[in-house]
Scaffold this active site. Structure first.
Site, PDB file in Angstrom:
ATOM      1  N   TYR A 296      61.839  10.999 -21.847  1.00  0.00           N
ATOM      2  CA  TYR A 296      60.828  11.810 -21.153  1.00  0.00           C
ATOM      3  C   TYR A 296      60.116  12.724 -22.160  1.00  0.00           C
ATOM      4  CZ  TYR A 296      58.772  14.900 -17.610  1.00  0.00           C
ATOM      5  OH  TYR A 296      57.892  15.636 -16.833  1.00  0.00           O
TER       6      TYR A 296
ATOM      7  N   SER B 180      54.228  18.556 -19.731  1.00  0.00           N
ATOM      8  CA  SER B 180      55.453  19.246 -19.311  1.00  0.00           C
ATOM      9  C   SER B 180      55.855  20.226 -20.419  1.00  0.00           C
ATOM     10  CB  SER B 180      56.553  18.202 -19.125  1.00  0.00           C
ATOM     11  OG  SER B 180      57.824  18.809 -19.033  1.00  0.00           O
TER      12      SER B 180
HETATM   13  N1  LIG Z   1      58.647  17.850 -11.070  1.00  0.00           N
HETATM   14  C1  LIG Z   1      58.855  18.437 -12.236  1.00  0.00           C
HETATM   15  O1  LIG Z   1      59.889  19.121 -12.450  1.00  0.00           O
HETATM   16  C2  LIG Z   1      57.830  18.306 -13.326  1.00  0.00           C
HETATM   17  C3  LIG Z   1      57.907  19.198 -14.431  1.00  0.00           C
HETATM   18  C4  LIG Z   1      56.988  19.077 -15.454  1.00  0.00           C
HETATM   19  C5  LIG Z   1      56.004  18.088 -15.396  1.00  0.00           C
HETATM   20  N2  LIG Z   1      55.956  17.248 -14.317  1.00  0.00           N
HETATM   21  C6  LIG Z   1      54.922  16.203 -14.333  1.00  0.00           C
HETATM   22  O2  LIG Z   1      54.100  16.314 -13.180  1.00  0.00           O
HETATM   23  C7  LIG Z   1      53.581  15.024 -12.819  1.00  0.00           C
HETATM   24  C8  LIG Z   1      53.805  14.786 -11.328  1.00  0.00           C
HETATM   25  O3  LIG Z   1      55.211  14.773 -11.097  1.00  0.00           O
HETATM   26  P1  LIG Z   1      55.887  14.997  -9.665  1.00  0.00           P
HETATM   27  O4  LIG Z   1      56.974  15.970  -9.868  1.00  0.00           O
HETATM   28  O5  LIG Z   1      54.872  15.240  -8.622  1.00  0.00           O
HETATM   29  O6  LIG Z   1      56.552  13.560  -9.467  1.00  0.00           O
HETATM   30  P2  LIG Z   1      56.780  12.692  -8.134  1.00  0.00           P
HETATM   31  O7  LIG Z   1      56.897  13.565  -6.945  1.00  0.00           O
HETATM   32  O8  LIG Z   1      57.896  11.767  -8.449  1.00  0.00           O
HETATM   33  O9  LIG Z   1      55.420  11.856  -8.029  1.00  0.00           O
HETATM   34  C9  LIG Z   1      55.085  10.896  -9.002  1.00  0.00           C
HETATM   35  C10 LIG Z   1      53.750  10.284  -8.640  1.00  0.00           C
HETATM   36  O10 LIG Z   1      53.415   9.317  -9.644  1.00  0.00           O
HETATM   37  C11 LIG Z   1      53.104   8.096  -8.999  1.00  0.00           C
HETATM   38  N3  LIG Z   1      53.494   6.950  -9.824  1.00  0.00           N
HETATM   39  C12 LIG Z   1      54.670   6.748 -10.461  1.00  0.00           C
HETATM   40  N4  LIG Z   1      54.659   5.571 -11.100  1.00  0.00           N
HETATM   41  C13 LIG Z   1      53.445   5.013 -10.846  1.00  0.00           C
HETATM   42  C14 LIG Z   1      52.826   3.796 -11.211  1.00  0.00           C
HETATM   43  N5  LIG Z   1      53.449   2.895 -11.968  1.00  0.00           N
HETATM   44  N6  LIG Z   1      51.551   3.551 -10.777  1.00  0.00           N
HETATM   45  C15 LIG Z   1      50.911   4.441 -10.006  1.00  0.00           C
HETATM   46  N7  LIG Z   1      51.450   5.609  -9.630  1.00  0.00           N
HETATM   47  C16 LIG Z   1      52.697   5.890 -10.037  1.00  0.00           C
HETATM   48  C17 LIG Z   1      53.903   8.117  -7.701  1.00  0.00           C
HETATM   49  O11 LIG Z   1      53.289   7.274  -6.754  1.00  0.00           O
HETATM   50  P3  LIG Z   1      54.136   6.384  -5.683  1.00  0.00           P
HETATM   51  O12 LIG Z   1      55.566   6.839  -5.752  1.00  0.00           O
HETATM   52  O13 LIG Z   1      53.469   6.591  -4.398  1.00  0.00           O
HETATM   53  O14 LIG Z   1      53.965   5.039  -6.171  1.00  0.00           O
HETATM   54  C18 LIG Z   1      53.760   9.569  -7.303  1.00  0.00           C
HETATM   55  O15 LIG Z   1      52.530   9.770  -6.653  1.00  0.00           O
HETATM   56  C19 LIG Z   1      54.303  14.011 -13.723  1.00  0.00           C
HETATM   57  O16 LIG Z   1      53.460  13.651 -14.783  1.00  0.00           O
HETATM   58  C20 LIG Z   1      55.502  14.798 -14.232  1.00  0.00           C
HETATM   59  O17 LIG Z   1      55.958  14.337 -15.486  1.00  0.00           O
HETATM   60  C21 LIG Z   1      56.828  17.339 -13.277  1.00  0.00           C
END
Ligand SMILES: NC(=O)c1ccc[n+]([C@@H]2O[C@H](COP(=O)([O-])OP(=O)(O)OC[C@H]3O[C@@H](n4cnc5c(N)ncnc54)[C@H](OP(=O)(O)O)[C@@H]3O)[C@@H](O)[C@H]2O)c1
Length: 281
Positions: free
Chosen positions: A152, A139
């Site tokens: 975070y 991130s």
């Molecule tokens: N969204 C943003 O603004 C943003 C910005 C910068 C970086 N990121 C990074 O991008 C990545 C994806 O984020 P996103 O925005 O797509 O988040 P999201 O929509 O909340 O999705 C999170 C994913 O992680 C999985 N997950 C969470 N805990 C888990 C566990 N204990 N075991 C297995 N799977 C688990 C969830 O699976 P289930 O819910 O199906 O279990 C889901 O598929 C993350 O690393 C995040 O830090 C996001």
């Protein structure tokens, strides 16, 4: 790396960014092992992708059993895996003294420890290939410490450090290590308070498809790292060279940031202290 026919493991595949990545990688001809906790969402994604070359593992990666299930699934594939995308993650927006110990532990586990353990466990399989690739999804907050996101930021700073050290550790091997840093993106990761904060500060919020495109570009070009967005890329460099400049800029935002904290802080302060300890503190 030419993605056609490559077998890639994608964690967090059911999330906003993960599902967009799965669609793009599938279009490029990759064969995917999708990982998430929610079987129904995995079923739906698999049905949508509609390619027999894809499969999934439903499991919690915080548990040893979930990680074991992933490794066993990968071992049973007809060909060794070519890549691992550590994308699963979670977030907490709250001041440190209103954050529970369990909450911090879960955050550091899924964002930092899990990618390290999954990498360690899948490395023997990746090494079987002449060429293999690991991408860790960090991130902007893995390079800029931001108020309200201390846990975070710590997890993502750690992930960036892990990626750099591992890249160097594996420099003479067939496995390369890469780092992708999205900025704010429209997904369920961000609570309504965080969305409102971003709107109030005028922060750009990306579509997950843009992050998926950046992943494909990174995989195909095999560049070391990619930081998504302008001016975020500049802020990352400035924070490294002139941190007091960013200190001052963020100090001016502090009241706004605080006004979006989701909890009533007076009652939530240090949730791990008893009420009498809280009175003394
Ligand atoms: N969204 C943003 O603004 C943003 C910005 C910068 C970086 N990121 C990074 O991008 C990545 C994806 O984020 P996103 O925005 O797509 O988040 P999201 O929509 O909340 O999705 C999170 C994913 O992680 C999985 N997950 C969470 N805990 C888990 C566990 N204990 N075991 C297995 N799977 C688990 C969830 O699976 P289930 O819910 O199906 O279990 C889901 O598929 C993350 O690393 C995040 O830090 C996001």
């Amino acid at each position: 790396m030419n993605l056609s026919g490559k077998q890639l493991v994608l964690t967090g595949a059911t999330g906003g960014i993960g599902a967009a990545m799965a669609r793009r990688l599938s279009e490029r001809g990759a064969a995917l092992v999708l990982l998430g906790r929610n079987r129904e969402r995995l079923d739906n994604l698999l049905r949508e992708l509609d390619q027999p070359r894809h499969s999934y593992v439903a499991g919690d990666l915080s548990d040893a059993a979930g990680r074991r299930a992933l490794v066993e699934h990968c071992r049973a594939l007809p060909l060794p895996i070519d890549g691992l995308i550590n994308n699963a993650g979670t977030s907490v927006f709250a001041p440190i003294d209103a954050t529970g110990a369990d909450e911090l532990q879960a955050l550091l586990t899924i964002n930092l420890l899990v990618p390290m353990l999954v990498t360690r466990d899948l490395l023997p399989l990746l090494r079987r290939r002449d060429r293999a690739i690991i991408v860790n999804v960090g991130s902007t907050f893995g390079s800029i410490g931001y108020p309200g996101f201390t846990g975070y930021c710590a997890s993502k700073f750690g992930l960036r450090g892990f990626s750099e050290a591992l890249r160097r550790e594996l420099a003479n091997s067939s496995v390369s290590v890469h780092y992708l840093a999205p900025r704010a993106t429209h997904t369920g990761l961000n609570s309504p308070s965080v969305d409102a904060l971003n709107a109030a500060l005028g922060n750009a919020i990306d579509d997950p498809r843009l992050v998926a495109d950046a992943l494909v570009t990174l995989l195909e070009s095999e560049s070391k790292a990619h930081y998504i967005g302008w001016p975020e890329g500049l802020f990352v460099r400035l924070n490294h060279l002139l941190p007091s400049l960013i200190d001052n800029a963020l100090k001016k935002q502090l009241d706004t940031i605080r006004s979006f904290f989701p909890h009533k802080l007076s009652t939530k302060k240090n949730p791990d202290l008893t009420s009498s300890q809280r009175d003394l503190s």
